[in-house]
Design an enzyme around this catalytic site. Structure first.
Site, PDB file in Angstrom:
ATOM      1  N   ARG A  97      14.758   7.809  -3.881  1.00 50.74           N
ATOM      2  CA  ARG A  97      13.562   8.199  -3.124  1.00 50.74           C
ATOM      3  C   ARG A  97      13.983   9.323  -2.176  1.00 50.74           C
ATOM      4  NH1 ARG A  97      11.609   5.319   2.137  1.00 50.74           N
ATOM      5  NH2 ARG A  97       9.707   6.479   2.588  1.00 50.74           N
ATOM      6  N   HIS A 211      -1.423   2.271   3.935  1.00 47.08           N
ATOM      7  CA  HIS A 211      -0.010   1.870   3.848  1.00 47.08           C
ATOM      8  C   HIS A 211       0.443   1.606   5.278  1.00 47.08           C
ATOM      9  CE1 HIS A 211       4.207   2.084   2.252  1.00 47.08           C
ATOM     10  NE2 HIS A 211       4.406   2.240   3.543  1.00 47.08           N
ATOM     11  N   ASN A 214       6.405  -0.132   8.923  1.00 49.02           N
ATOM     12  CA  ASN A 214       6.903   0.440  10.186  1.00 49.02           C
ATOM     13  C   ASN A 214       6.391   1.860  10.332  1.00 49.02           C
ATOM     14  OD1 ASN A 214       8.390  -1.602  11.441  1.00 49.02           O
ATOM     15  ND2 ASN A 214       9.987  -1.376   9.874  1.00 49.02           N
ATOM     16  N   LEU A 286       5.025  -6.121  14.468  1.00 47.38           N
ATOM     17  CA  LEU A 286       3.715  -6.696  14.800  1.00 47.38           C
ATOM     18  C   LEU A 286       3.762  -8.218  14.953  1.00 47.38           C
ATOM     19  CD1 LEU A 286       0.800  -5.465  15.130  1.00 47.38           C
ATOM     20  CD2 LEU A 286       0.325  -6.504  12.930  1.00 47.38           C
ATOM     21  N   HIS A 337       0.649  -8.467   4.925  1.00 48.07           N
ATOM     22  CA  HIS A 337       0.860  -9.781   5.551  1.00 48.07           C
ATOM     23  C   HIS A 337      -0.008 -10.085   6.757  1.00 48.07           C
ATOM     24  CE1 HIS A 337       4.165 -10.363   2.864  1.00 48.07           C
ATOM     25  NE2 HIS A 337       4.695  -9.221   3.247  1.00 48.07           N
ATOM     26  N   GLU A 386       7.508   0.441  -4.486  1.00 48.18           N
ATOM     27  CA  GLU A 386       8.012   1.809  -4.574  1.00 48.18           C
ATOM     28  C   GLU A 386       9.199   1.900  -5.526  1.00 48.18           C
ATOM     29  OE1 GLU A 386       8.198   1.662  -0.297  1.00 48.18           O
ATOM     30  OE2 GLU A 386       7.275   3.637  -0.167  1.00 48.18           O
TER      31      GLU A 386
END
Ligand code: ADP
Length: 399
Positions: A97, A211, A214, A286, A337, A386
């Site tokens: 990536r 999306h 983080n 979060l 989540h 991904e």
């Protein structure tokens, strides 16, 4: 075809191995091996997390370079309890990536010295990510003889942005200098676009993908093509994120520069000390913020409200670019989540006839439509993959 995928993030390097036998399957394959390096410690020690029959194995390495830690981790592919191949030479292709491909790379490419130079030239635009990808690429070159390596770019899916969405209204020179919106998380946005049509079993004209990890970004997707997105020239633009501010008035930066802040200090403030962490003072995560809210921590509550407000504002902007909405997708850590974030966003879209099935929303959905039966807009929770998308790109480039 044995495909090793290396996914370099700012604080982690995730690695996995797929074995595709015969044709490329439509549904994601399970990995045959996966492990990850995490960099959490001030002394640059590394934590290696691998799995052995579903059990997490953790090992800490004292002060090693990133390349040495990655080498150590890759050796667990062919040694010890996590061994799945007898030698690294069994690997047929390696996929990486790469966060920023600029305007040069609009699709995946087999790596050459020229491609590596281009990735290096884009380091100023993705300083936390492109160097980590290059280290992985160079290490694999040293370890493997004549094995093709493929770069899969996070910017590529957004190559279809129309000029009007890609251009910043600064001086005209910016356009000529390539200062424009590139957009990121493209591998995930593209994967979710494809998966949404599979789940709904039809083509979708107007789709918004949230999306929310983080790092976080939205994309407006029309007939499968990205036509707008919230991240920009760098991954700092757009939504409020874990430690990044997202878009702020550029006048604030001018004000701080006049007070003596350097470019590096401003970059640190905006990318490490802002967002959920900056406002809450509790965490970038979060889950910890939600725990603190239950203890009546006011700054955490303020951070949560701000996160939702910014998300709604950016969603409005994507909605107007699309001029319609058939389905809303939630993906990545928070999107997949956090039932409370999904509920807050969906509630604000009730005026469009969007209705959530509350029970399904609460029931840890994966690759599922969680809208009420009579909702005018579908709501999908998609587990972003991904790494599988990178493996698919490698297969297409090299088979
Ligand atoms: P990255 O951008 O690093 O790949 P991820 O997509 O893994 O991030 O998302 C990580 C974030 O997801 C965590 O920081 C956390 O805020 C959030 N997250 C993960 N699980 C939950 C959960 N159960 N509830 C709320 N937030 C969660």
């Amino acid at each position: 075809m044995k495909i090793l995928v290396l996914n370099a993030g700012s604080s982690s390097h995730k690695c996995c191995l797929y074995n595709i036998e015969g044709m490329l399957p439509e549904s994601p394959l399970l990995t045959v091996w996966e492990a990850q390096l995490e960099w959490h410690y001030p002394d640059r020690a590394a934590l290696i997390v691998s799995t052995e029959r579903g059990q997490a194995l953790e090992e800490e390495l004292a002060s090693v370079s990133r390349a040495d830690a990655l080498l150590y981790l890759l050796k667990t592919l062919c040694q010890g309890v996590t061994q799945v191949i007898s030698s690294l030479q069994e690997i047929d292709v390696v996929g990486h990536r790469v966060v920023h491909g600029g305007s040069i790379y609009q699709s995946s490419v087999v790596l050459t010295d020229r491609v590596k130079d281009a990735i290096a030239s884009l380091i100023p635009l993705a300083p936390a990510h492109n160097p980590a990808s290059l280290e992985g690429i160079e290490l694999m070159e040293q370890l493997l003889d004549n094995v093709p390596q493929v770069a899969v770019f996070d910017t590529a899916f957004h190559r279809s942005l129309p000029d009007v969405a890609a251009t910043y209204p600064g001086p005209y020179d910016w356009i000529e200098q390539g200062i424009r919106r590139y957009g990121f998380h493209g591998i995930s946005h593209q994967y979710c676009t494809q998966r949404a049509t599979e789940i709904l079993n039809r083509d979708v004209e107007n789709l918004i993908i949230c999306h929310l990890g983080n790092g976080a970004s939205l994309s407006a997707v029309k007939n499968g093509q990205s036509i707008d997105t919230t991240m920009g020239y760098t991954p700092l633009d757009g939504l409020m994120m874990g430690t990044r501010s997202g878009a702020v008035d550029p006048g604030i930066l001018i004000h701080l520069m006049r007070q003596g802040y350097s470019a590096d200090q401003l970059e640190y403030l905006l990318s490490q000390e802002s967002g959920l962490k900056g406002i809450s003072g509790v965490s970038h995560d979060l889950r910890e913020i939600e725990d603190a809210i239950s203890q009546r921590n006011q700054r955490s509550e303020q951070a949560w409200n701000l996160y939702i407000h910014r998300l709604k504002a950016c969603l409005g902007s994507m909605l107007m670019s699309l001029e319609g909405l058939e389905a809303l997708v939630f993906t990545a850590g928070i999107g997949e989540h956090s039932a409370s974030v999904r509920a807050a966003i969906c509630e604000s879209l009730a005026f469009l006839g969007l209705q959530l099935d509350d029970a399904q929303n609460q029931n840890s959905p994966v690759d599922q439509d969680i809208a009420a039966v009579d909702s005018r807009i579908r709501v999908l929770v998609i587990h972003t993959q991904e790494d599988w998308a990178i493996a698919q790109a490698c297969y297409r480039c090299c088979s």
